[in-house]
Design an enzyme around this catalytic site. Structure first.
Site, mmCIF file in Angstrom:
data_model
loop_
_atom_site.group_PDB
_atom_site.id
_atom_site.type_symbol
_atom_site.label_atom_id
_atom_site.label_comp_id
_atom_site.label_asym_id
_atom_site.label_seq_id
_atom_site.Cartn_x
_atom_site.Cartn_y
_atom_site.Cartn_z
ATOM 1 N N HIS A 1 -7.680 0.280 -4.259
ATOM 2 C CA HIS A 1 -8.508 1.112 -3.373
ATOM 3 C C HIS A 1 -8.885 2.315 -4.216
ATOM 4 O O HIS A 1 -7.999 3.044 -4.659
ATOM 5 C CB HIS A 1 -7.687 1.651 -2.195
ATOM 6 C CG HIS A 1 -7.304 0.620 -1.186
ATOM 7 N ND1 HIS A 1 -6.538 0.946 -0.080
ATOM 8 C CD2 HIS A 1 -7.595 -0.689 -1.074
ATOM 9 C CE1 HIS A 1 -6.362 -0.147 0.662
ATOM 10 N NE2 HIS A 1 -6.986 -1.149 0.073
ATOM 11 N N ASP B 1 -12.646 3.066 -0.955
ATOM 12 C CA ASP B 1 -11.799 3.266 0.219
ATOM 13 C C ASP B 1 -12.627 4.043 1.223
ATOM 14 O O ASP B 1 -13.834 3.834 1.332
ATOM 15 C CB ASP B 1 -10.510 3.972 -0.196
ATOM 16 C CG ASP B 1 -9.318 3.555 0.657
ATOM 17 O OD1 ASP B 1 -9.534 2.983 1.720
ATOM 18 O OD2 ASP B 1 -8.191 3.826 0.262
ATOM 19 N N HIS B 2 -12.032 4.928 1.942
ATOM 20 C CA HIS B 2 -12.788 5.661 2.955
ATOM 21 C C HIS B 2 -14.054 6.278 2.364
ATOM 22 O O HIS B 2 -14.054 6.734 1.227
ATOM 23 C CB HIS B 2 -11.940 6.798 3.511
ATOM 24 C CG HIS B 2 -10.654 6.326 4.086
ATOM 25 N ND1 HIS B 2 -9.643 7.168 4.427
ATOM 26 C CD2 HIS B 2 -10.234 5.078 4.409
ATOM 27 C CE1 HIS B 2 -8.633 6.466 4.914
ATOM 28 N NE2 HIS B 2 -8.967 5.203 4.918
ATOM 29 N N TYR C 1 -14.959 4.394 7.628
ATOM 30 C CA TYR C 1 -15.394 3.012 7.426
ATOM 31 C C TYR C 1 -16.838 2.748 7.835
ATOM 32 O O TYR C 1 -17.162 1.690 8.353
ATOM 33 C CB TYR C 1 -14.421 2.054 8.127
ATOM 34 C CG TYR C 1 -13.107 1.979 7.391
ATOM 35 C CD1 TYR C 1 -13.013 1.263 6.193
ATOM 36 C CD2 TYR C 1 -11.976 2.658 7.828
ATOM 37 C CE1 TYR C 1 -11.825 1.214 5.475
ATOM 38 C CE2 TYR C 1 -10.780 2.614 7.119
ATOM 39 C CZ TYR C 1 -10.718 1.891 5.947
ATOM 40 O OH TYR C 1 -9.542 1.838 5.229
ATOM 41 N N HIS D 1 0.860 -1.193 0.000
ATOM 42 C CA HIS D 1 0.000 0.000 0.000
ATOM 43 C C HIS D 1 0.894 1.240 0.000
ATOM 44 O O HIS D 1 1.900 1.273 0.704
ATOM 45 C CB HIS D 1 -0.882 -0.009 1.251
ATOM 46 C CG HIS D 1 -1.947 1.035 1.239
ATOM 47 N ND1 HIS D 1 -1.700 2.340 1.594
ATOM 48 C CD2 HIS D 1 -3.254 0.980 0.895
ATOM 49 C CE1 HIS D 1 -2.826 3.037 1.471
ATOM 50 N NE2 HIS D 1 -3.785 2.235 1.043
ATOM 51 N N CYS E 1 -3.795 2.584 -4.611
ATOM 52 C CA CYS E 1 -4.739 3.362 -3.800
ATOM 53 C C CYS E 1 -4.778 4.781 -4.361
ATOM 54 O O CYS E 1 -3.818 5.546 -4.198
ATOM 55 C CB CYS E 1 -4.302 3.359 -2.332
ATOM 56 S SG CYS E 1 -5.381 4.369 -1.286
HETATM 57 C C1 CS2 Z 1 -5.996 2.164 4.560
HETATM 58 C C2 CS2 Z 1 -4.620 1.916 5.142
HETATM 59 O O1 CS2 Z 1 -7.570 3.121 5.934
HETATM 60 C C3 CS2 Z 1 -6.635 3.332 5.190
HETATM 61 O O2 CS2 Z 1 -6.171 4.414 4.872
HETATM 62 O O3 CS2 Z 1 -5.967 2.347 3.182
HETATM 63 O O4 CS2 Z 1 -4.676 1.969 6.528
HETATM 64 C C4 CS2 Z 1 -4.148 0.578 4.679
HETATM 65 O O5 CS2 Z 1 -5.019 -0.389 5.179
HETATM 66 C C5 CS2 Z 1 -2.787 0.182 5.136
HETATM 67 O O6 CS2 Z 1 -1.868 1.194 4.910
HETATM 68 C C6 CS2 Z 1 -2.349 -1.066 4.422
HETATM 69 O O7 CS2 Z 1 -1.385 -1.710 5.148
HETATM 70 MN MN MN Z 2 -5.899 2.899 0.716
#
Ligand code: CS2
Ligand code: MN
Length: 364
Positions: A272, A317-318, A331, A207, A245
């Site tokens: 992501h 993602d978020h 989340y 990531h 991502c």
């Molecule tokens: C995720 C990261 O919530 C987030 O931002 O994209 O925490 C991601 O899970 C980690 O960096 C991956 O190891």
């Molecule tokens: Mn991410």
């Protein structure tokens, strides 16, 4: 591609597997053993019971996010081999349970960094946000405290209180670690784990660092095209790949996201996809997924993934916090469900357009 949602496990997540299953087009979850610490071995039994729980809901495990890396591995300490051995054992157990995708990161001390977890937008929704000015005004210890009050009672991924309690020592450990050292330590780790990845067909998906630049003078390496090229070439194995991502690489407006995706063809194992809205290059917030709500062209991002023949899991993602939901920032259920549906819609249109034009892609 397969549309998925991240799920932290029934003991930690406000969202249930049943709710996830009801999102049209979502067939898998990306999950983890959230109560393990970096460096611990995941037993086969723990993985098996997680898998059974997910499968009982009609979903399946599409991948793990994350198996976190112990700081000894990142800093290249003398005792790193014991933690790499543990990591290898965990990978073996995952492989034996038929799980073939592992997302991880190589960020020193902090995982992602945001300065606000609930910035209010004009429509009343709240979002995670970042300003460089706010980071510059904080020191690492106050960073953790400043966000701890806004988490709706959750432990944020990568911000384990057990580690944060030792933040001064952690900084001390990284004091002499340069970017070059981090590259070398990542190489050492990857070279050691590649045999087990080959044996069990496990794709490792690093990531990116978020934001994609140094924070508190800590070195950060997974930030741009040149550095990922180096990372891929230094351990040239198809199992050594990336999590693309958009919201993390996209923090640096110099990163051309569709171009990076095309360039990573064959090495994107996981995606992501989220949007950011920039107010200035160092002040941004996490908008809704829709292109017009943020600064990225989500159609172009999805099209690039389609064109490289991407067939791994994608997750929104978020998301924003909307409709009075109380959940771990980023989340919640509602906005991620909207995101998944929107991304599925883009994909369907891109795919049908390609079929219509006779440019329908084959696999990687
Ligand atoms: C995720 C990261 O919530 C987030 O931002 O994209 O925490 C991601 O899970 C980690 O960096 C991956 O190891
Ligand atoms: Mn991410």
């Amino acid at each position: 591609m397969e549309m998925t949602l991240r799920w932290f496990g029934s003991a930690f997540d406000t969202v249930t597997l049943q709710q996830i299953r009801q999102i049209p087009g979502v067939t898998g979850v990306i999950t983890t053993l959230y109560n393990t610490l970096p460096g611990e071995v995941w037993t086969r039994e723990q993985i098996h019971s997680l898998k059974e729980e997910v499968e009982a809901s009609g979903l399946h495990i599409s991948g793990i996010e994350s198996v976190n890396i112990h700081d000894a591995i990142k800093t290249g300490s003398k005792n790193r081999d014991q933690y790499i051995d543990n990591y290898i054992t965990t990978l073996k157990h995952l492989g034996e349970e038929d799980i073939h995708l592992v997302c991880y990161n190589f960020m020193p001390v902090f995982d992602w960094t945001r300065t606000e977890l609930a910035r209010k937008r004009p429509d009343g929704s709240t979002v995670l946000a970042y300003t460089q000015e706010a980071v510059d005004a904080l020191c690492p210890e106050t960073m953790f405290a400043s966000i701890a009050g806004e988490t709706n009672g959750s432990t944020m991924p990568g911000w384990e209180p057990e580690r944060m309690a030792h933040i001064k020592e952690l900084f001390e450990q990284y004091r002499n670690v340069t970017e070059e050292d981090l590259f070398q330590n990542l190489k050492y780790f990857l070279e050691r784990i590649m045999p087990v990845c080959e044996q069990y067909n496990i794709n490792m998906a690093i990531h990116p660092d978020d934001p994609a630049w140094s924070v508190f003078d800590l070195p950060r390496i997974i930030i741009n095209k040149a550095n990922i090229l180096r990372m891929i070439q230094m351990v040239d194995n198809p199992h050594n790949g990336v999590t693309f991502c958009s919201g993390s690489y996209g923090t640096n407006l110099e990163n051309d996201l569709p171009d990076m995706i095309r360039f990573l063809k064959g090495r994107v194992h996981f995606a992501h996809v989220r949007n950011l809205k920039f107010h200035s290059p160092t002040n941004f917030e996490e908008s809704a997924h829709l292109s017009s709500d943020g600064s990225f062209d989500m159609y172009e991002i999805m099209k690039a993934l389609y064109e490289i023949g991407f067939d791994g899991p994608i997750r929104p993602d978020h998301g924003r916090m909307i409709w009075d939901e109380e959940a771990m920032p980023g989340y919640g259920l509602y906005d991620r469900a909207l995101g998944a549906t929107y991304l599925n819609g883009l994909w369907e249109a891109i795919e049908k357009g390609a079929i219509h034009n006779g440019t329908h892609r084959t696999r990687n």
